[in-house]
Scaffold this motif. Structure first.
Motif, mmCIF file in Angstrom:
data_model
loop_
_atom_site.group_PDB
_atom_site.id
_atom_site.type_symbol
_atom_site.label_atom_id
_atom_site.label_comp_id
_atom_site.label_asym_id
_atom_site.label_seq_id
_atom_site.Cartn_x
_atom_site.Cartn_y
_atom_site.Cartn_z
ATOM 1 N N ALA A 160 -4.552 10.709 1.510
ATOM 2 C CA ALA A 160 -4.679 10.721 2.972
ATOM 3 C C ALA A 160 -5.429 9.482 3.465
ATOM 4 C CB ALA A 160 -5.391 11.993 3.431
ATOM 5 N N GLN A 161 -6.465 9.072 2.731
ATOM 6 C CA GLN A 161 -7.211 7.867 3.104
ATOM 7 C C GLN A 161 -6.311 6.638 3.052
ATOM 8 O OE1 GLN A 161 -10.325 8.239 0.190
ATOM 9 N NE2 GLN A 161 -11.786 9.037 1.687
ATOM 10 N N GLN A 162 -5.491 6.553 2.023
ATOM 11 C CA GLN A 162 -4.588 5.414 1.896
ATOM 12 C C GLN A 162 -3.513 5.437 2.977
ATOM 13 O OE1 GLN A 162 -5.045 2.735 -0.077
ATOM 14 N NE2 GLN A 162 -6.987 3.772 -0.474
ATOM 15 N N LEU A 163 -3.013 6.617 3.303
ATOM 16 C CA LEU A 163 -2.034 6.734 4.390
ATOM 17 C C LEU A 163 -2.642 6.291 5.715
ATOM 18 C CD1 LEU A 163 -0.288 10.099 3.493
ATOM 19 C CD2 LEU A 163 0.818 7.861 3.677
ATOM 20 N N GLN A 164 -3.900 6.656 5.940
ATOM 21 C CA GLN A 164 -4.596 6.237 7.156
ATOM 22 C C GLN A 164 -4.690 4.712 7.218
ATOM 23 O OE1 GLN A 164 -5.553 7.824 9.835
ATOM 24 N NE2 GLN A 164 -6.577 6.083 10.771
ATOM 25 N N ALA A 165 -4.982 4.088 6.090
ATOM 26 C CA ALA A 165 -5.079 2.631 6.043
ATOM 27 C C ALA A 165 -3.736 1.980 6.354
ATOM 28 C CB ALA A 165 -5.587 2.179 4.675
ATOM 29 N N HIS B 42 0.828 -1.209 0.000
ATOM 30 C CA HIS B 42 0.000 0.000 0.000
ATOM 31 C C HIS B 42 0.863 1.259 0.000
ATOM 32 C CE1 HIS B 42 -3.543 -2.415 1.725
ATOM 33 N NE2 HIS B 42 -3.800 -2.119 0.465
ATOM 34 N N GLU C 167 -1.263 3.343 8.106
ATOM 35 C CA GLU C 167 -0.993 3.607 9.521
ATOM 36 C C GLU C 167 -1.751 2.625 10.417
ATOM 37 O OE1 GLU C 167 -1.491 7.303 12.661
ATOM 38 O OE2 GLU C 167 -1.533 7.710 10.517
ATOM 39 N N LYS C 168 -3.000 2.372 10.083
ATOM 40 C CA LYS C 168 -3.820 1.439 10.867
ATOM 41 C C LYS C 168 -3.262 0.014 10.768
ATOM 42 C CE LYS C 168 -8.560 0.116 11.729
ATOM 43 N NZ LYS C 168 -9.962 0.300 11.387
ATOM 44 N N CYS D 137 -5.385 14.697 -2.876
ATOM 45 C CA CYS D 137 -4.891 14.624 -1.489
ATOM 46 C C CYS D 137 -5.812 13.809 -0.586
ATOM 47 C CB CYS D 137 -4.699 16.026 -0.928
ATOM 48 S SG CYS D 137 -3.357 16.933 -1.711
#
Length: 89
Positions: free
Chosen positions: A38-43, A20, A45-46, A34
């Motif tokens: 940001a949504q992909q970065l959140q995924a 990812h 990180e989770k 963006c």
């Protein structure tokens, strides 16, 4: 050595997060939106947080418990390690 039953699961989660993250780099290079990035970065990180939590719980459940039950280490040392590793939760 204590068997870490969750390590294959942690490896799988981290490899998925790695894939990812590579996709996110491509998204940035392609100048995608963006919000989507940001949504992909959140995924990612989770996923990494979940892998870390699984690893810490595995260590507590197997390594530290084994140390206490088998008397492999002193209680003070095991308690110190428990306190140290739980900082990562």
């Amino acid at each position: 050595m204590t068997t870490h039953v969750t390590h294959p699961d942690v490896i799988k989660r981290l490899k998925r997060a790695q894939g990812h993250l590579n996709s996110i780099l491509t998204m940035l290079e392609e100048e995608r939106g963006c919000l989507e990035i940001a949504q992909q970065l959140q995924a990612v990180e989770k996923a990494i947080g979940s892998a870390k939590k699984t690893l810490v719980h595995d260590h507590i459940d197997h390594c530290l418990e084994h140390s206490v039950r088998k008397g492999a280490r002193g209680t003070d040392s095991t308690i110190r390690e428990f306190k140290e590793i739980t900082k990562y939760l």
